[in-house]
Structure formats: structure tokens, C-alpha cells
Design an enzyme around this catalytic site. Sequence first.
Site, PDB file in Angstrom:
ATOM      1  N   GLY A 117       0.829  -1.210   0.000  1.00 23.21           N
ATOM      2  CA  GLY A 117       0.000   0.000   0.000  1.00 23.21           C
ATOM      3  C   GLY A 117       0.860   1.256   0.000  1.00 23.21           C
ATOM      4  N   THR A 139       6.839  -5.721   5.987  1.00 29.29           N
ATOM      5  CA  THR A 139       5.556  -5.898   6.673  1.00 29.29           C
ATOM      6  C   THR A 139       5.567  -7.246   7.360  1.00 29.29           C
ATOM      7  OG1 THR A 139       3.189  -6.336   6.453  1.00 29.29           O
ATOM      8  CG2 THR A 139       4.484  -6.673   4.486  1.00 29.29           C
ATOM      9  N   ASP A 141       3.155  -8.931   7.740  1.00 29.70           N
ATOM     10  CA  ASP A 141       2.178  -9.765   7.029  1.00 29.70           C
ATOM     11  C   ASP A 141       2.822 -10.580   5.906  1.00 29.70           C
ATOM     12  OD1 ASP A 141       0.505  -8.392   8.687  1.00 29.70           O
ATOM     13  OD2 ASP A 141      -0.690  -7.452   7.109  1.00 29.70           O
ATOM     14  N   GLY A 184      -2.135 -10.162  10.430  1.00 26.05           N
ATOM     15  CA  GLY A 184      -2.187 -10.497   9.006  1.00 26.05           C
ATOM     16  C   GLY A 184      -3.487  -9.913   8.487  1.00 26.05           C
ATOM     17  N   GLN A 281       3.792  -8.519  18.106  1.00 26.95           N
ATOM     18  CA  GLN A 281       4.471  -9.131  16.955  1.00 26.95           C
ATOM     19  C   GLN A 281       5.332  -8.136  16.181  1.00 26.95           C
ATOM     20  OE1 GLN A 281       1.185 -11.924  15.022  1.00 26.95           O
ATOM     21  NE2 GLN A 281       0.340 -10.319  16.303  1.00 26.95           N
TER      22      GLN A 281
HETATM   23  O1  F6P Z   1       0.009  -4.501   8.059  1.00 25.58           O
HETATM   24  C1  F6P Z   1       0.644  -4.725   9.259  1.00 25.58           C
HETATM   25  C2  F6P Z   1      -0.364  -4.824  10.381  1.00 25.58           C
HETATM   26  O2  F6P Z   1       0.353  -5.101  11.562  1.00 25.58           O
HETATM   27  C3  F6P Z   1      -1.459  -5.849  10.163  1.00 25.58           C
HETATM   28  O3  F6P Z   1      -1.029  -7.161  10.440  1.00 25.58           O
HETATM   29  C4  F6P Z   1      -2.535  -5.345  11.084  1.00 25.58           C
HETATM   30  O4  F6P Z   1      -3.818  -5.707  10.609  1.00 25.58           O
HETATM   31  C5  F6P Z   1      -2.370  -3.851  11.033  1.00 25.58           C
HETATM   32  O5  F6P Z   1      -1.052  -3.612  10.580  1.00 25.58           O
HETATM   33  C6  F6P Z   1      -2.581  -3.153  12.345  1.00 25.58           C
HETATM   34  O6  F6P Z   1      -2.522  -1.784  12.139  1.00 25.58           O
HETATM   35  P1  F6P Z   1      -2.493  -0.721  13.324  1.00 25.58           P
HETATM   36  O7  F6P Z   1      -1.071  -0.592  13.772  1.00 25.58           O
HETATM   37  O8  F6P Z   1      -2.997   0.531  12.681  1.00 25.58           O
HETATM   38  O9  F6P Z   1      -3.366  -1.226  14.415  1.00 25.58           O
END
Ligand code: F6P
Length: 357
Positions: A117, A139, A141, A184, A281
Site C-alpha cells: 500500500g 511488513t 504480514d 495479518g 508481533q
Molecule cells: O500490516 C501490518 C499490520 O500489523 C497488520 O497485520 C494489522 O492488521 C495492522 O497492521 C494493524 O494496524 P495498526 O497498527 O494501525 O493497528
Amino acid sequence: MTKRIGILTSGGDCAGLNAVIRAVALRAHHGYGWTTIGIGRGTLGLLERPVEAVTLDPARLDSALARQGGTFLGSTNRGDPFAFPMADGSLKDRSGEMVEGLNQLRLDALIGVGGDGSLALLRRLLAPSGLPFVGIPKTIDNDVGQTERAVGYSTAVAIATEALDRLQPTGASHERVMVLEVMGRDAGHIAIAAGIAGGADVVLIPEVRWRLDRVTGHIARLRAEGRTSALVVVAEAAGQSDEAADASADAPGHGVGEWLAKRLAKATGAEARATVLGHVQRGAMPTAEDRLLASALGVRAVDVLADGKGDRMVAWWNRQVIDVPLEKVVGRSRTVDPDGTLIRTARALGICLGDAG
Ligand code: F6P
């Protein structure tokens, strides 16, 4: 000619970002005599006046930095240049301001560290300016296309595996079903890898359609064989692939672990407990693998610019670092291959994927 290259980290943070920044700045300095400018808080720093940026001094980028989690430059996943979230709730195109910010830094090229993204947005932002841009995939993910590994994934898998190591004894002591929800947003890479490494009995991911009765059936079989506890890993996006359409409509993303634990307890009569691993994580000291990957990708990103190339992403493929056109990456995320090695390994080990098929 002395060049000035910029680097920013964008999107959700992960372990290994500092090692990337360090590798870029060291390669730029030692390899080419270039100066590296670190831009603060992802794209947000470009909106500040003066622009939030710092010249990276190679003498201060010692190995301690490679060990540190997070990103010392800061990051954001709320910095879309074309639909920037304003305080009043509206979205505003602020791409012009960001480009103006970049111009003020008088850069010859930019390196962006992000998921697909962020890389897509940065590519779009820079296209009209012609400023050479190279992306570095990161990432937890691990769903960036055209690369087998993104920085941060190895550490996240190690943490999720360790969580299973810790959940197993307490689950066994209390004869419980222990559900671990891992991150994820759209992909189950962390869940399937940690599930195998951590000895899960059940792994539910968005890429494999699943049914609750298959999961409860598996837990009942384990019980009949004498097992009194079970380990279940659920990817936060696994609600999407629950075959029960009505349940899936209610399925949360974040929070799916609690939702699943309640359903499992109701259906099996067993005690179930959910643990949401969440941002734990992301915030660790990076594994050796992540530090190596970060270093190799950072060095290559600078070499790509030195070769006069742009609009590329550096990638890890077949035990090598390569670079690929960014246009092949954006908009094409890489989810878990339902016929791939990890899924086949999990099945062969008797791990239940809840197959609805
Ligand atoms: O894309 C990385 C990630 O950690 C995803 O696994 C998770 O859904 C999202 O970001 C969480 O985002 P935030 O830090 O905005 O809660």
C-alpha cells in the site's frame, strides 16, 4: 558527483526497519560517497515546514541500531497523500504539499520502506516529479508481491511461535483449548508458519475456507485419542473464510480469536481461552534473519540507484537479492498459496485447516 538520497519508513512499523535505514546510509556513504537524509514520520514529515528530516551520520549508525525494534525515523499508516485524513474527519489531497516538501530537501532520489500500500502511494506521488524511487518491502504480514520475504516477517513468526510455546503448557495444565490470534490484515502467512513451528493443532487462515464443525470434529478426535488440550492459531483475517455465511458476516477482524474461542467452547463444551498477540508481533528486537534481509535489501536499493535505475523494488527471491519493476508489485499482494509447501506441510503433520471443501 555527491548525491543526496532520502529515506522514509511508511505504514505499520516492524522489526528490522532500523537495520534497513542503517544499511542504506552505510552503503550510500562507503560505496558512493553519498549523503542520506532520513525523513521523519513517513509521509507526515513532508508536511512540516521546515520538512522534518535529518542528515544520517554514518559514524552514529553502529550495530546497536540494527538490534533495535521500530524505526527511529518514525512511521505512519495514516498518511495517504491523496486522501489525507483531516482533523474534521474529511479527506484531503495533500500530495502537492508533500512533493513541495520533497523539493525543499533537494534530493536526487528517494528510498521508501513500506508494504504494498505504502509503496503504491509513494510511487504515485513521485511519478510526475521523475525523482528516482526504489522501494524496500517490509511488513510482518509478508504479503508484498514479487518477494519471498518482507522485512519484519521473520521476527513476527518467531514471536508467535514463542507465544505457542508458552500457551501449550498452560493449556495442557488446565485442559483448555487455547486460541492464539495473530496479525495479518489480509493474509495468513504468520499464522501458517507459526502454527507449524509452534505445533498447533488447528490453523485458520483467510486463504483456506473453513467450517467450525471441521475444527470441533478435529478437537473431538484429539480428545478421543487422549489429548486434553488443543492449540488453535487464527489469523486476524480468517473470519473472511468461515464458510458459514451468517457467522462470517459477524466475524470481526481484530478480535476474531475471542469470537472463535466462544464458538469453540459452546460447540465442544471445553474451556477455551483466547490470546490476542497484536502489536507484540511488531515491536521486538529483530531476528538474525530479519537483520540479514534488511541489510541485503538496503544495500541493493542504493546499488539500484547507483545503476541509474528507478521505479523498482528490491526483493528476496531464491536465496538472492534482486530488483523488480514496481508496477509488477503494486496492487498484487501475495497471499498464502493454498497448494504451497507450508499448507502441504501442515496437512501432512495432521494440522487441521478446518477445510470446508
Ligand atoms: O500490516 C501490518 C499490520 O500489523 C497488520 O497485520 C494489522 O492488521 C495492522 O497492521 C494493524 O494496524 P495498526 O497498527 O494501525 O493497528
